[in-house]
Design a protein around this motif. Structure first.
Motif, short mmCIF file in Angstrom:
data_model
loop_
_atom_site.label_atom_id
_atom_site.label_comp_id
_atom_site.label_asym_id
_atom_site.label_seq_id
_atom_site.Cartn_x
_atom_site.Cartn_y
_atom_site.Cartn_z
N GLY A 12 0.82 -1.22 0.00
CA GLY A 12 0.00 0.00 0.00
C GLY A 12 0.85 1.26 0.00
N GLU A 31 10.01 3.50 6.80
CA GLU A 31 9.81 2.07 7.06
C GLU A 31 10.60 1.68 8.31
N ARG A 32 9.94 0.95 9.21
CA ARG A 32 10.60 0.59 10.47
C ARG A 32 11.76 -0.40 10.26
N ASP A 273 -4.21 -2.21 5.06
CA ASP A 273 -4.51 -2.91 6.31
C ASP A 273 -4.59 -1.95 7.50
C1 LIG Z 1 -2.01 -15.75 4.40
C2 LIG Z 1 -2.32 -14.47 3.68
C3 LIG Z 1 -2.49 -14.49 2.29
C4 LIG Z 1 -2.82 -13.31 1.61
N1 LIG Z 1 -2.97 -13.37 0.26
C5 LIG Z 1 -3.31 -12.24 -0.40
C6 LIG Z 1 -3.49 -12.27 -1.82
O1 LIG Z 1 -3.28 -13.31 -2.47
N2 LIG Z 1 -3.87 -11.12 -2.46
C7 LIG Z 1 -4.09 -9.95 -1.75
O2 LIG Z 1 -4.45 -8.93 -2.38
N3 LIG Z 1 -3.91 -9.89 -0.41
C8 LIG Z 1 -3.52 -11.00 0.28
N4 LIG Z 1 -3.30 -10.95 1.62
C9 LIG Z 1 -3.46 -9.65 2.33
C10 LIG Z 1 -2.22 -8.79 2.14
O3 LIG Z 1 -1.05 -9.49 2.46
C11 LIG Z 1 -2.31 -7.53 2.99
O4 LIG Z 1 -3.62 -7.03 2.97
C12 LIG Z 1 -1.37 -6.47 2.44
O5 LIG Z 1 -0.04 -6.91 2.52
C13 LIG Z 1 -1.54 -5.16 3.20
O6 LIG Z 1 -0.62 -4.23 2.69
P1 LIG Z 1 -0.29 -2.90 3.48
O7 LIG Z 1 0.72 -2.17 2.67
O8 LIG Z 1 -1.55 -2.22 3.85
O9 LIG Z 1 0.34 -3.39 4.88
P2 LIG Z 1 1.63 -4.27 5.16
O10 LIG Z 1 1.93 -5.19 4.07
O11 LIG Z 1 1.44 -4.85 6.53
O12 LIG Z 1 2.82 -3.21 5.22
C14 LIG Z 1 2.98 -2.35 6.31
C15 LIG Z 1 4.41 -1.83 6.32
O13 LIG Z 1 4.52 -0.85 7.34
C16 LIG Z 1 5.67 -1.09 8.13
N5 LIG Z 1 5.40 -0.51 9.45
C17 LIG Z 1 4.55 -1.00 10.38
N6 LIG Z 1 4.53 -0.18 11.45
C18 LIG Z 1 5.38 0.84 11.18
C19 LIG Z 1 5.77 2.02 11.91
N7 LIG Z 1 5.28 2.29 13.11
N8 LIG Z 1 6.68 2.86 11.33
C20 LIG Z 1 7.20 2.59 10.09
N9 LIG Z 1 6.86 1.49 9.37
C21 LIG Z 1 5.95 0.63 9.91
C22 LIG Z 1 5.81 -2.60 8.11
O14 LIG Z 1 7.13 -3.02 8.43
C23 LIG Z 1 5.44 -2.91 6.66
O15 LIG Z 1 6.55 -2.80 5.80
C24 LIG Z 1 -2.96 -12.10 2.33
C25 LIG Z 1 -2.77 -12.07 3.72
C26 LIG Z 1 -2.46 -13.24 4.39
C27 LIG Z 1 -2.26 -13.19 5.88
#
Ligand SMILES: Cc1cc2nc3c(=O)[nH]c(=O)nc-3n(C[C@H](O)[C@H](O)[C@H](O)COP(=O)(O)OP(=O)(O)OC[C@H]3O[C@@H](n4cnc5c(N)ncnc54)[C@H](O)[C@@H]3O)c2cc1C
Length: 363
Positions: A12, A31-32, A273
């Motif tokens: 995201g 990024e942490r 998320d």
């Molecule tokens: C088993 C499984 C299978 C999945 N399969 C799919 C799929 O096939 N297709 C799909 O679309 N989705 C899938 N998902 C869902 C998907 O993985 C997540 O919804 C998606 O990765 C969310 O992305 P994001 O960027 O919002 O958060 P995240 O991927 O959680 O990234 C958050 C980032 O923020 C960083 N961070 C956290 N806190 C801090 C802080 N305080 N300061 C600085 N950095 C920080 C973290 O280190 C991380 O790099 C799956 C999930 C699971 C559990």
């Protein structure tokens, strides 16, 4: 808004950085972690998200697979309950190694590693972000893309993620070993009592990702590495064979959160998320983070961009949450009348049943 801080370099946050930069906004991602891990597991990128990545010029196709279809199969006899022809969509459906997708996204974004955001406050000129190394940074606004345990979400709410009662266990194996049991050109999901299992190709078809979703009383319970096989007594040899090849599975407890009243407040906005974590039953968490990021960037010219973003995204995420709840209830029926009714409904579902999800183009 000229300068936006993005917290979190996941799918995201990195997509938001690319999309916002295209609107001539200066973005920095914090990024942490010290680096982004080369995650070997797979992810499905459905056409609704692939269309956005293509529009942003993100090139990740080299390593990706374009499966022809998705099939839902029955646990005991491997019979096909429903099939989605993925060629019906304008954009491809990809299955790809997570590390490859993240690397493609990161190559286009400035990321400050090792910066865990621990505090956010508004001041008259914008927002001030505090990090665990004692540094601060100022920006006109902050995008919270920091995932399930979001620190930015703390600006909005204090409640904690809730354990779903399910864990996902996953592994990756060479396709050559798995080929007689899986389908190198399809995403397969087997539904059975209490649990389901899915398998799909990644790495240009050279490897297979295997995922098992099953109940577990507590998020931290440690089971023996091959317990999945004993839990799959009576399942078709294709599933048991894949699990036998898998060896140790990596477990991950699954959480979500109750819906937030708002995803934006003053100069802070949440995506992915951090805003609306979901259980992975529709494989849409990352896809929705991508849609969020692209929509947010398109809203920047609106009089109140963050409110407009939320207004556009709410109905879509509500529908996906409802479909996820339905899948949570129906995927794991024991054999019996509920299961037979479900199977009949799946068999009767029309070819366009998933168009609302996959053919959607966000505002
Ligand atoms: C088993 C499984 C299978 C999945 N399969 C799919 C799929 O096939 N297709 C799909 O679309 N989705 C899938 N998902 C869902 C998907 O993985 C997540 O919804 C998606 O990765 C969310 O992305 P994001 O960027 O919002 O958060 P995240 O991927 O959680 O990234 C958050 C980032 O923020 C960083 N961070 C956290 N806190 C801090 C802080 N305080 N300061 C600085 N950095 C920080 C973290 O280190 C991380 O790099 C799956 C999930 C699971 C559990």
């Amino acid at each position: 808004m000229k300068r936006i801080a993005i917290v979190g370099a996941g799918i995201g946050g990195l997509t938001a950085a690319i999309a916002l930069a295209r609107q001539n906004v200066e973005c920095v991602v914090f990024e942490r972690h010290a680096t982004l891990p080369d995650d070997a597991t797979g992810i499905e990128i459905s056409p609704n998200a692939a269309a956005e990545l293509h529009a942003l010029g993100v090139a990740f196709e080299d390593d990706a697979v374009r499966p022809h279809g998705r099939e839902i199969r029955r646990w005991r006899d491997n019979s096909t309950l429903a099939r989605t022809d993925l060629s019906r969509y304008a954009a491809p459906y990809y299955t790809v190694r997570r590390g490859a997708l993240i690397a493609a996204l990161k190559s286009a974004s400035p990321v400050r590693f090792g910066r865990r955001c621990v505090a956010i406050r508004n001041d008259p000129a914008g927002v001030v972000l505090g990090f665990d190394d004692g540094t601060i940074t100022r920006a006109d606004a902050v995008v919270g893309a920091d995932g399930l345990h979001s620190a930015v979400r703390g600006v909005f709410s204090r409640e904690l993620p809730r354990y779903s009662g399910f864990v996902a266990s996953h592994t990756v194996m060479p396709m050559d070993a798995a080929r007689p049991l899986a389908a190198p050109d399809r995403v397969l999901t087997w539904l059975g009592p209490k649990r389901h299992c899915l398998a799909y190709p990644i790495d240009g078809g050279r490897r297979l990702t295997l995922v098992v979703v099953e109940p577990q009383a507590t998020p931290t319970a440690q089971n023996p590495p091959r317990d999945s096989l004993t839990n799959f007594l009576g399942w078709h040899p294709a599933v048991r064979g894949l699990l036998g090849l898998a060896g140790r599975l990596h477990r991950r407890a699954l959480y979500d959160r109750p819906p937030l009243q708002h995803w934006q407040h003053h100069r802070a906005v949440l995506i992915g998320d951090a805003a609306h974590p979901m259980l992975p039953f529709l494989a849409q968490g990352a896809a929705q983070a991508i849609e969020d990021a692209a929509t947010l960037a398109r809203c920047l010219t609106a009089p109140d961009p963050f409110a407009r973003y939320e207004e556009l995204r709410r109905p879509r995420l509500a529908r996906i949450a409802e479909a996820t709840r339905a899948a949570l209830r129906t995927f794991h029926f024991p054999d019996g009348e509920d299961q037979r009714r479900r199977d009949r409904a799946m068999a009767a579902s029309p070819p366009d049943a998933l168009d609302w999800l996959y053919a959607h183009r966000p505002g």
